[in-house]
Write an enzyme that holds these catalytic residues in place. Structure first.
Site, PDB file in Angstrom:
ATOM      1  N   GLU A 206      -1.531  -7.814   9.239  1.00 13.16           N
ATOM      2  CA  GLU A 206      -1.331  -6.679  10.138  1.00 13.16           C
ATOM      3  C   GLU A 206      -2.238  -6.785  11.351  1.00 13.16           C
ATOM      4  OE1 GLU A 206      -1.109  -1.808   9.821  1.00 13.16           O
ATOM      5  OE2 GLU A 206      -2.288  -2.933   8.352  1.00 13.16           O
TER       6      GLU A 206
ATOM      7  N   ASP B  56       7.891  -2.235  14.546  1.00 14.80           N
ATOM      8  CA  ASP B  56       7.737  -3.524  13.881  1.00 14.80           C
ATOM      9  C   ASP B  56       9.027  -4.327  13.919  1.00 14.80           C
ATOM     10  OD1 ASP B  56       5.740  -1.610  12.983  1.00 14.80           O
ATOM     11  OD2 ASP B  56       5.086  -3.112  11.549  1.00 14.80           O
TER      12      ASP B  56
ATOM     13  N   HIS C   1       2.274  -8.125   6.925  1.00 13.26           N
ATOM     14  CA  HIS C   1       3.038  -7.446   7.969  1.00 13.26           C
ATOM     15  C   HIS C   1       3.736  -8.541   8.783  1.00 13.26           C
ATOM     16  CE1 HIS C   1       1.469  -3.416   7.528  1.00 13.26           C
ATOM     17  NE2 HIS C   1       1.948  -3.039   8.694  1.00 13.26           N
TER      18      HIS C   1
ATOM     19  N   GLU D 130       2.525   3.125   1.844  1.00 12.09           N
ATOM     20  CA  GLU D 130       3.222   3.275   3.118  1.00 12.09           C
ATOM     21  C   GLU D 130       4.645   2.751   2.939  1.00 12.09           C
ATOM     22  OE1 GLU D 130       2.170   2.643   7.829  1.00 12.09           O
ATOM     23  OE2 GLU D 130       0.703   2.212   6.290  1.00 12.09           O
TER      24      GLU D 130
ATOM     25  N   ARG E 195       0.821  -1.209   0.000  1.00 13.85           N
ATOM     26  CA  ARG E 195       0.000   0.000   0.000  1.00 13.85           C
ATOM     27  C   ARG E 195       0.857   1.262   0.000  1.00 13.85           C
ATOM     28  NH1 ARG E 195      -2.173  -1.289   6.024  1.00 13.85           N
ATOM     29  NH2 ARG E 195      -0.557  -0.221   7.236  1.00 13.85           N
TER      30      ARG E 195
END
Length: 872
Positions: A750, A479, A771, A472, A470
């Site tokens: 995510e 993370d 993620h 980002e 996306r």
């Protein structure tokens, strides 16, 4: 001990720093050396080594020197020779010394130094100089130059960096196989350059170099909420320097300057998020010394280099590491097809076919399908679309700079039948060496581990990103902080993360705190957020260097990052106040716990100030240990005392006398236990029993987010609650790890419920299917289920401590430590538990199985059977 007739073991796998053998353009003038042994006789202990260093000097005899080093060190041994200079090519081989005598030489390992000094650079940043609208997408340009090569060239190199991205060709052939050069660093401080071998591309006489350009992270739209453009500058330019070394040692230098020319190529648009649009009808494919010539080409503009230091790479580049064939191709009619590659990943498509009359082929990408069509809402404002306009004839094409995150693709405008031979997905990420493996008797747990692996591969793209699909794709600090233990078991990441941690330090200085993501750039509403020390995210400054040291024994990395780590703890300390409780600051808490509202992920069930104070204690603990390791004894005492004081303040504020934690959440109990914040062992026993009860009352479902998930399984294990830990692992009800597997995930999500039980997508804006943060359980799988962990830095001492349970009948873990491969495999048998361990030469190990005395292990293979024992 007699060693008569036994050959001294020969070293293998000699390495420079954290580089692959043969690496060009390293920046360490005194590179540390490592080696290991595949096998060695019983009783072997290295007492010293002979290191032969050969430096190639064109035009002269090679410089060969032997050095004798004492001791048993094999990992990151100090450079024994003189300080190396720019461009020097050095070969090293090692022989061991022991009671068995002096061994035969190892194979040579080789590296070549890059340009270490500012004076080595004569090139300028050059690029197109035509007027452009700074706030819109801009067409990429190309630059080129012609040059004459002498007929006695013995070494040819290209040193290359860019404001944006660059890919070079010499005489029509692509230079190297790196992608997304020069990568993404904090460009205002550090700009990486790459070094390429041109030995097979340069010909005597006339030659030409052409370089494709793209905006990249330099000036493209980057980030969420509309992103930011021109973050680092508005030029698109390249610094290139060809150096041709002749047989007598003289060098001919061809450097980018105002004599170069610039023009357009067939790329009409090249965007990180939106993809690439190419018109091959405009392509001048004829390459000779006059290739890429056109009357419209003009002189280049020369651009200011800025304040950034030019730095050599410390880790590997991005490359294509794999190719995926379609597992299904579905025709939608009218030349439109949906392809499933069976695996979510980062990469780009390569298509091959024939266009009868010329057509436009459009490639779209997505993580999942809905009603048989691409589901693109989770891309947000990223178009993730490539397009190519084709002339008549056969073609093979792929984007040059685009990279996407996807499992599914749509191809439209295709002429004829689309077959499996027509399309392949090329997997792109940082080309790290795989060093860790895990397997169990449970197929779903194995799929979970594979999902963790693929999420890591998808998101280690020059920096540790949060997601590959996306708008980002940023280096979120929280993370990687929670995932670093898992990452460092699976792949050799220290070189890559070492570079990124340097950027953490410089961005921390600029911002006054560790930012949410590094490299930092101002984005939407986040640029106006308070400059507060945010726990979990900012703790990366302390905890990630600490993890890398545990796994590799790299003390110099600890020493280099120490000012950053110390500044972080000091900042948290100052903001916490006299009571040492981290209240009154912006915190994200147990981000994205499953009870948080879809669009308010910070509203978790655990008090964010509890999370922040627990992390304050943890970072102070680990900083004290770091200070001790690097010889800062006064700091070690100070931060050790601070950690104890914070732990006491935490207990006074958040713990009750009967072993309860304020709020009573899974994350609260887990943080308290794993960070060792219970005042007494009895309170820890009571607290972990309550945590187990929470897990059982939830039917084994997870109730933690980014802060609690990395520690909840360990907390249960530390408290002897293995049965509850396995119940948590093996639950397949939402939210849980195996729920993702049951719903068809091939990477880690995510959110625990990125896909809802009814098969629809979570309505929250922050919903990704790739993620790695929640995959931090991988570290527990490796250490506890598999049973392989370091007990001393660099695995100099290994702890084999499997905890069988959950109905698993077998599991295995293996890891290429700095000393060689260590492994464990256990199987539940009628007679008990059979364990096979392999201990690398130069290390020792302990085998710890519940209900039995610990077993000390020397190097070599060991088979041990334990009598009947109860397992969870």
């Amino acid at each position: 001990m007699s060693s008569a007739g036994v050959l001294a073991p020969r070293p293998v796998s000699v390495r420079f720093e954290h580089h692959a053998d043969g690496r060009l353009g390293i920046g360490e003038s005194r590179p540390r050396l490592s080696w290991h042994y595949d096998t060695a006789p019983e009783g072997f202990r290295q007492s010293g080594a002979v290191i032969e260093v050969t430096v190639d000097i064109p035009g002269r005899d090679s410089e060969v020197t032997e050095y004798l080093v004492d001791g048993d060190e094999q990992v990151l041994v100090s450079w024994p020779g003189r300080t190396l200079a720019s461009r020097e090519r050095v070969h090293v081989r090692v022989a061991s010394i022991s009671d068995f005598g002096t061994s035969e030489w190892s194979e040579h390992a080789t590296v070549e130094l890059g340009l270490l000094d500012e004076d080595d650079w004569s090139g300028r940043f050059v690029g197109p100089g035509w007027p452009e609208d700074r706030e819109t997408d801009r067409r990429p340009g190309r630059v080129r130059a012609e040059f004459t090569a002498p007929d006695d060239v013995v070494r040819a190199r290209l040193y290359l960096t860019a404001h944006g991205l660059a890919q070079a060709e010499v005489n029509g052939s692509r230079v190297g196989d790196e992608e997304l050069t020069p990568g993404w660093t904090s460009y205002q401080h550090r700009l990486r350059y790459a070094t390429f071998d041109l030995d097979q591309l340069i010909v005597p006489g006339a030659n030409a170099i052409g370089i494709w350009l793209s905006d990249g992270w330099w000036r493209d739209r980057i980030g969420f909420e509309g992103g930011s453009r021109n973050v680092y500058g508005d030029d698109q330019s390249v610094l290139a320097q060809i150096e041709l070394t002749r047989s007598d040692g003289r060098r001919t230098v061809v450097a980018s300057d105002d004599s170069w020319t610039a023009g357009f190529g067939p790329i009409m648009l090249s965007s990180i998020y939106d993809g690439e649009h190419v018109d091959l009808r405009d392509d001048d494919a004829s390459w000779s010394t006059t290739g890429w010539t056109d009357p419209s080409w003009s002189d280049v503009a020369v651009f200011d280099r800025g304040s950034a230091r030019l730095v050599a790479p410390t880790g590997p580049p991005v490359r294509c590491t794999d190719e995926l064939a379609p597992v299904s191709i579905d025709s939608k009619g009218s030349g439109r097809w949906i392809i499933d590659f069976g695996q979510n990943h980062s990469g780009r498509l390569r298509i091959t076919g024939h266009s009868a009359g010329g057509s436009t082929v459009v490639l779209r990408h997505a993580e999942l399908l809905e009603d048989g069509e691409l589901y693109t809402r989770t891309l947000r404002q990223a178009k993730a679309t490539d397009a190519v306009e084709l002339p008549p004839g056969d073609f093979t094409w792929q984007p040059r700079f685009a990279i996407h995150g996807y499992r599914y693709a749509e191809i439209s405008g295709w002429e004829g039948e689309l077959t499996a031979e027509s399309v392949v997905s090329r997997v792109l990420h940082t080309d790290m060496q795989r060093v860790g493996w895990f397997e169990s008797s449970n197929a779903e747990v194995n799929r979970l581990h594979e999902n963790i692996l693929w999420s890591m591969r998808s998101n280690f793209v020059d920096i540790p990103m949060d997601c590959p699909q996306r708008d980002e794709r940023l280096g979120w600090t929280g993370d990687i902080q929670v995932f670093a233990p898992t990452a460092s078991f699976l792949y050799s990441v220290t070189g890559m993360l070492s570079s990124w941690l340097e950027d953490v330090a410089v961005e921390q200085t600029d911002r006054g705190t560790v930012p949410f993501y590094v490299p930092y750039l101002p984005l939407g509403s986040w640029q106006h957020a308070p400059v507060d020390p945010v726990a979990v995210w900012g703790d990366v400054a302390v905890l990630t260097p600490d993890v890398l040291h545990q796994r590799t024994a790299d003390i110099e990395l600890l020493r280099r990052q120490y000012p950053s780590a110390k500044a972080w703890v000091d900042e948290v300390h100052a903001r916490a106040g006299e009571d040492l409780i981290c209240a009154g600051t912006m915190q994200l808490g147990d981000w994205l716990d499953p009870a948080a509202p879809a669009d308010e992920p910070e509203l978790a069930t655990t008090d964010p100030y509890l999370v922040a104070t627990a992390y304050f204690a943890r970072s102070a603990q680990r900083l004290a240990l770091t200070a001790k390791i690097i010889g800062e004894s006064e700091d070690a005492q100070f931060y050790g005392d601070l950690a104890s004081a914070v732990a006491s303040a935490y207990a006074d504020r958040f713990l009750s006398a009967d072993g309860r934690v304020e709020g009573g959440s899974q994350a609260a109990y887990a943080l308290t236990t794993t960070f060792r914040l219970w005042p007494t062992p009895e309170l820890q026993r009571v607290g972990t029993s309550r945590l187990a009860a929470l897990v059982n009352d939830a039917g084994g479902r997870v109730a933690t987010g980014f802060a609690g998930t990395p520690v909840v399984s360990d907390a249960l294990t530390l408290g002897g609650q293995d049965e509850a830990a396995y119940r948590l692992l093996l639950s397949d009800e939402c939210p849980s790890w195996l729920y993702m597997v049951r719903m068809g995930a091939t990477t880690i999500w995510e959110r625990w419920d990125s896909m809802l039980p009814d098969g629809t997508v979570n309505p929250g804006d922050m919903t990704s299917f790739n993620h790695y943060a929640l995959g931090s359980v991988g570290d527990w799988l490796h250490r506890v289920v598999g049973g392989l962990a370091p007990e001393a830095p660099g695995y100099r001492r290994i702890r084999f401590a499997p905890r069988p349970g959950g109905g698993l009948t077998s599991a295995s873990a293996r890891h290429v430590t700095p000393y060689g491969e260590a492994s464990i495999e256990w199987r539940v048998m009628d007679i008990g538990l059979h364990v096979t361990c392999v201990v690398p030469v130069g290390t020792s190990a302990v085998l710890d199985v519940p209900g039995h005395d610990a077993v000390e292990l020397a190097h070599g293979r060991h088979d041990v059977t334990f009598g009947l024992l109860a397992v969870a």
